[in-house]
Write an enzyme that holds these catalytic residues in place. Structure first.
Site, PDB file in Angstrom:
ATOM      1  N   THR A  42      -7.579   0.870  -0.685  1.00  0.00           N
ATOM      2  CA  THR A  42      -8.161   0.976  -2.106  1.00  0.00           C
ATOM      3  C   THR A  42      -9.430   1.448  -1.895  1.00  0.00           C
ATOM      4  O   THR A  42      -9.873   2.238  -2.800  1.00  0.00           O
ATOM      5  CB  THR A  42      -7.970  -0.256  -2.556  1.00  0.00           C
ATOM      6  OG1 THR A  42      -6.940  -0.922  -2.277  1.00  0.00           O
ATOM      7  CG2 THR A  42      -8.428  -0.516  -4.175  1.00  0.00           C
ATOM      8  N   HIS A  45       0.672  -1.174  -0.020  1.00  0.00           N
ATOM      9  CA  HIS A  45      -0.012   0.107   0.143  1.00  0.00           C
ATOM     10  C   HIS A  45       1.077   1.321   0.000  1.00  0.00           C
ATOM     11  O   HIS A  45       1.229   1.866   0.913  1.00  0.00           O
ATOM     12  CB  HIS A  45      -0.951  -0.161   1.279  1.00  0.00           C
ATOM     13  CG  HIS A  45      -1.803  -1.123   1.447  1.00  0.00           C
ATOM     14  ND1 HIS A  45      -2.195  -1.526   2.733  1.00  0.00           N
ATOM     15  CD2 HIS A  45      -2.207  -2.097   0.269  1.00  0.00           C
ATOM     16  CE1 HIS A  45      -2.981  -2.771   2.419  1.00  0.00           C
ATOM     17  NE2 HIS A  45      -3.008  -2.992   1.193  1.00  0.00           N
TER      18      HIS A  45
HETATM   19  C1  LIG Z   1      -1.395  -9.642  -2.736  1.00  0.00           C
HETATM   20  C2  LIG Z   1      -2.028  -8.032  -2.605  1.00  0.00           C
HETATM   21  C3  LIG Z   1      -3.148  -8.027  -1.662  1.00  0.00           C
HETATM   22  C4  LIG Z   1      -3.583  -6.840  -1.395  1.00  0.00           C
HETATM   23  N1  LIG Z   1      -4.494  -6.497  -0.409  1.00  0.00           N
HETATM   24  C5  LIG Z   1      -5.265  -5.673  -0.209  1.00  0.00           C
HETATM   25  C6  LIG Z   1      -6.360  -5.372   0.443  1.00  0.00           C
HETATM   26  O1  LIG Z   1      -6.756  -6.304   1.231  1.00  0.00           O
HETATM   27  N2  LIG Z   1      -7.019  -4.013   0.556  1.00  0.00           N
HETATM   28  C7  LIG Z   1      -6.466  -3.020   0.094  1.00  0.00           C
HETATM   29  O2  LIG Z   1      -7.266  -2.039   0.010  1.00  0.00           O
HETATM   30  N3  LIG Z   1      -5.520  -3.063  -1.177  1.00  0.00           N
HETATM   31  C8  LIG Z   1      -5.012  -4.339  -1.036  1.00  0.00           C
HETATM   32  N4  LIG Z   1      -4.007  -4.510  -1.980  1.00  0.00           N
HETATM   33  C9  LIG Z   1      -3.452  -3.282  -2.755  1.00  0.00           C
HETATM   34  C10 LIG Z   1      -4.368  -3.023  -3.937  1.00  0.00           C
HETATM   35  O3  LIG Z   1      -4.400  -3.957  -4.796  1.00  0.00           O
HETATM   36  C11 LIG Z   1      -4.127  -1.521  -4.500  1.00  0.00           C
HETATM   37  O4  LIG Z   1      -4.448  -0.577  -3.582  1.00  0.00           O
HETATM   38  C12 LIG Z   1      -5.088  -1.370  -5.800  1.00  0.00           C
HETATM   39  O5  LIG Z   1      -4.902  -2.330  -6.742  1.00  0.00           O
HETATM   40  C13 LIG Z   1      -4.495   0.111  -6.262  1.00  0.00           C
HETATM   41  O6  LIG Z   1      -5.458   0.390  -7.450  1.00  0.00           O
HETATM   42  P1  LIG Z   1      -4.803   0.990  -8.627  1.00  0.00           P
HETATM   43  O7  LIG Z   1      -5.842   1.020  -9.735  1.00  0.00           O
HETATM   44  O8  LIG Z   1      -4.460   2.573  -8.057  1.00  0.00           O
HETATM   45  O9  LIG Z   1      -3.442   0.387  -9.006  1.00  0.00           O
HETATM   46  P2  LIG Z   1      -2.962  -0.797  -9.771  1.00  0.00           P
HETATM   47  O10 LIG Z   1      -3.922  -1.834  -9.238  1.00  0.00           O
HETATM   48  O11 LIG Z   1      -1.671  -0.885  -9.473  1.00  0.00           O
HETATM   49  O12 LIG Z   1      -3.196  -0.615 -11.099  1.00  0.00           O
HETATM   50  C14 LIG Z   1      -2.343   0.223 -12.046  1.00  0.00           C
HETATM   51  C15 LIG Z   1      -2.127  -0.260 -13.501  1.00  0.00           C
HETATM   52  O13 LIG Z   1      -1.413   0.755 -14.221  1.00  0.00           O
HETATM   53  C16 LIG Z   1      -0.893  -0.190 -15.188  1.00  0.00           C
HETATM   54  N5  LIG Z   1       0.293   1.018 -15.647  1.00  0.00           N
HETATM   55  C17 LIG Z   1       1.243   1.353 -14.926  1.00  0.00           C
HETATM   56  N6  LIG Z   1       2.134   2.576 -15.722  1.00  0.00           N
HETATM   57  C18 LIG Z   1       1.692   2.413 -16.998  1.00  0.00           C
HETATM   58  C19 LIG Z   1       1.675   2.856 -18.304  1.00  0.00           C
HETATM   59  N7  LIG Z   1       2.594   3.855 -18.435  1.00  0.00           N
HETATM   60  N8  LIG Z   1       0.814   2.751 -19.197  1.00  0.00           N
HETATM   61  C20 LIG Z   1      -0.176   1.865 -19.288  1.00  0.00           C
HETATM   62  N9  LIG Z   1      -0.438   1.126 -17.946  1.00  0.00           N
HETATM   63  C21 LIG Z   1       0.355   1.389 -16.968  1.00  0.00           C
HETATM   64  C22 LIG Z   1      -0.079  -1.213 -14.166  1.00  0.00           C
HETATM   65  O14 LIG Z   1       0.504  -2.076 -15.127  1.00  0.00           O
HETATM   66  C23 LIG Z   1      -1.245  -1.548 -13.616  1.00  0.00           C
HETATM   67  O15 LIG Z   1      -2.038  -2.720 -14.067  1.00  0.00           O
HETATM   68  C24 LIG Z   1      -3.124  -5.538  -2.177  1.00  0.00           C
HETATM   69  C25 LIG Z   1      -2.390  -6.031  -3.216  1.00  0.00           C
HETATM   70  C26 LIG Z   1      -1.870  -7.171  -3.415  1.00  0.00           C
HETATM   71  C27 LIG Z   1      -0.639  -7.216  -4.592  1.00  0.00           C
END
Ligand SMILES: Cc1cc2nc3c(=O)[nH]c(=O)nc-3n(C[C@H](O)[C@H](O)[C@H](O)COP(=O)(O)OP(=O)(O)OC[C@H]3O[C@@H](n4cnc5c(N)ncnc54)[C@H](O)[C@@H]3O)c2cc1C
Length: 499
Positions: free
Chosen positions: A479, A433
């Site tokens: 999240t 996180h």
């Molecule tokens: C094992 C695990 C357990 C977790 N458990 C929890 C939980 O229980 N509760 C919680 O709140 N959170 C949890 N998290 C964290 C949670 O998954 C993240 O907070 C959440 O996914 C963030 O969402 P996001 O869309 O901001 O980013 P992300 O999910 O990281 O998505 C961002 C995306 O952008 C893409 N990207 C990056 N740069 C570029 C670019 N230049 N061009 C095109 N695409 C790009 C990446 O490839 C990625 O797919 C956990 C994470 C993991 C790995």
């Protein structure tokens, strides 16, 4: 040859937050042409589905495909290779910048459709007290959290007799030291319990719903195209073919996680002082407990938990953050199998089996905790190499001590630590996180990157999303909050689409 196409809304990143923007705009402005680009491959169906819903072999293959260009080993493939002192990230993730992350050795990324939201645990509690962003009116933040819970299908899992016994013992342990509404309770989860007792875990697909989106996979945003205070489009590259294209857009949202969002801004020449700074996470203290006979006695059954519930996660409980009273967030995951092999000759393990239990501890924001980008070196994706400068200071370590003592006392109320399961401070980055690197502020951009509606200071039509916006010291899983911030941004995005 470079081609040029156009869309209304271009979203960079297909994780939970990019998906939330797509869903919200499709609801609030039907007919909007939405293009979403994602540098990773699609690893589950529908796109962005949680891989925990897959059979084990398919799940492991999906995890391996999310682990970036170097195919770095993860917790699944490398468990047998683990060497004391090395850090391996969990399945579906890979270390963010090996060799360049000494202060945060466990910092990790997922690169696939759905981002980390196809590998996550689904815990979606609300932030409390001073974790909340104080310049957002409280009622507005609550309404946004309500809507985020709708999008994420937040629920608490049905309780089984062992789970009820664990909860009762935890509540007895804390007595009335915790305020009403902050006592040990079922953890809010993004999950869809099924009639047969199994659980369908929420993913980015849950949030996206049936929003009509033109999803371009294995396509990386290389650079935002700027014209004064406007972004006019994005230069993208389809990675398998090397084809470069320009996508023109009325509005651009970058929701590419707390490391790659500032990376793309940097690559585009948007470099405010606060970019990449104020990096925080939850400092994590972790333990594994074998549940006592008292849990079995209180449950009034002696059925092995594996026969009682269909999912490997039998129950989940949380003890929320309360400022000054319980300055950590405790997550209690009840399961049939411990996260590592346990010598059952050395500790009594009854039918209720195990809990993995952790305390998240605050990391206070400091400008010097930061991600730095190179103008000369590139990473495995050909983007500016990132390096992480980060330190856990005395201020946090004093809370870590108290958090460990708290875990010991809580554990004694439900069982005993398994050998090797005593509370320990996990390497920085283990929480997954990461926050603060594109922080939200009400200071006109002095020490922030976006305003309270997630719009980049100085730009009309460029918005950011993700945990990187969270400016406060928090211990609550981020999240839900990040999706709530997207909820608050969506009407301003619509205004810009209509402008
Ligand atoms: C094992 C695990 C357990 C977790 N458990 C929890 C939980 O229980 N509760 C919680 O709140 N959170 C949890 N998290 C964290 C949670 O998954 C993240 O907070 C959440 O996914 C963030 O969402 P996001 O869309 O901001 O980013 P992300 O999910 O990281 O998505 C961002 C995306 O952008 C893409 N990207 C990056 N740069 C570029 C670019 N230049 N061009 C095109 N695409 C790009 C990446 O490839 C990625 O797919 C956990 C994470 C993991 C790995």
């Amino acid at each position: 040859m470079s081609t040029s196409t156009s869309t209304d809304l271009l979203i960079v990143g297909s994780g939970p937050v990019g998906s939330a923007f797509a869903r919200l705009i499709s609801e609030q402005r039907p007919g909007t042409a939405i293009t979403m680009i994602e540098l990773g491959p699609q690893v589950s169906a529908p796109p962005g589905a949680n891989v925990r819903n897959l059979p084990v072999d398919e799940r492991d293959a999906a995890r391996a495909r999310s682990q970036g260009p170097q195919g770095a080993p993860s917790g699944d493939s490398a468990r047998g290779l683990r060497v004391e002192g090395t850090v391996i990230s969990p399945g579906g993730t890979y270390l963010a910048s090996p060799g360049h992350q000494p202060g945060m050795p466990a910092a990790a990324l997922s690169s696939c459709v759905g981002g980390m939201g196809v590998h996550w645990t689904c815990a979606t509690p609300r932030p409390n007290d001073d974790e909340r962003i104080d310049f957002i009116p409280s009622a507005e933040l609550d309404a946004a959290l309500d809507d985020a819970e709708r999008l994420m299908r937040v629920t608490t899992l049905p309780e089984n007799p062992y789970g009820s016994a664990i909860k009762t013992l935890l509540r007895e342990h804390f007595g009335d030291t915790l305020p009403e509404g902050r006592r040990p309770d079922g953890l809010p989860m993004s999950a869809l319990p099924q009639p047969d007792g199994s659980v369908r875990w929420g993913g980015a697909d849950t949030i996206l719903g049936d929003a009509p989106v033109d999803l371009r996979v294995e396509t990386i945003a290389r650079r935002l195209i700027l014209d004064g205070d406007r972004v006019t489009g994005v230069e993208v590259e389809h990675l398998p073919s090397g084809e470069v294209a320009t996508i023109l857009a009325k509005v651009v949202v970058v929701a590419a996680n707390a490391f790659q969002t500032p990376q793309l801004l940097w690559a585009s020449g948007i470099r405010p002082d606060a970019l990449g700074r104020y990096l925080t996470e939850h400092v994590l203290v972790y333990s594994v407990v074998a549940l006592s006979d008292e849990v079995v006695a209180r449950a009034g059954i002696d059925t092995p938990v594996r026969e009682l519930v269909k999912d490997p996660t039998a129950s989940t409980f949380g003890i929320p953050y309360t400022a000054g009273v319980h300055p950590y967030r405790t997550q209690v995951m009840h399961m049939a199998d411990a996260p590592f092999p346990v010598d059952e000759a050395a500790v009594k393990v009854g039918s209720a089996r195990f809990v993995a239990m952790g305390n998240g501890v605050r990391k206070f924001p400091r400008a010097e905790d930061r991600v730095v980008f190179s103008d000369t070196e590139v990473d495995g994706w050909g983007m500016p190499q990132l390096s992480i400068e980060y330190e856990v200071t005395e201020r946090e370590l004093s809370e870590v001590e108290a958090a460990m003592a708290d875990l010991r006392a809580v554990a004694a109320s439900i069982g005993a630590f398994v050998p090797g399961g005593e509370p320990r401070l996990m390497p920085a980055g283990t929480s997954l996180h990461y926050k603060g690197t594109v922080r939200m502020g009400d200071d006109g951009g002095e020490a922030s990157v976006v305003d309270e509606h997630s719009r980049v200071w100085g730009f009309e039509n460029l918005f950011l999303g993700g945990n990187g916006l969270i400016p406060t010291a928090t211990v609550t899983n981020p999240t839900l909050t990040s999706v709530a911030l997207a909820v608050r941004a969506a009407p301003v995005v619509v205004e810009q689409l209509n402008a």
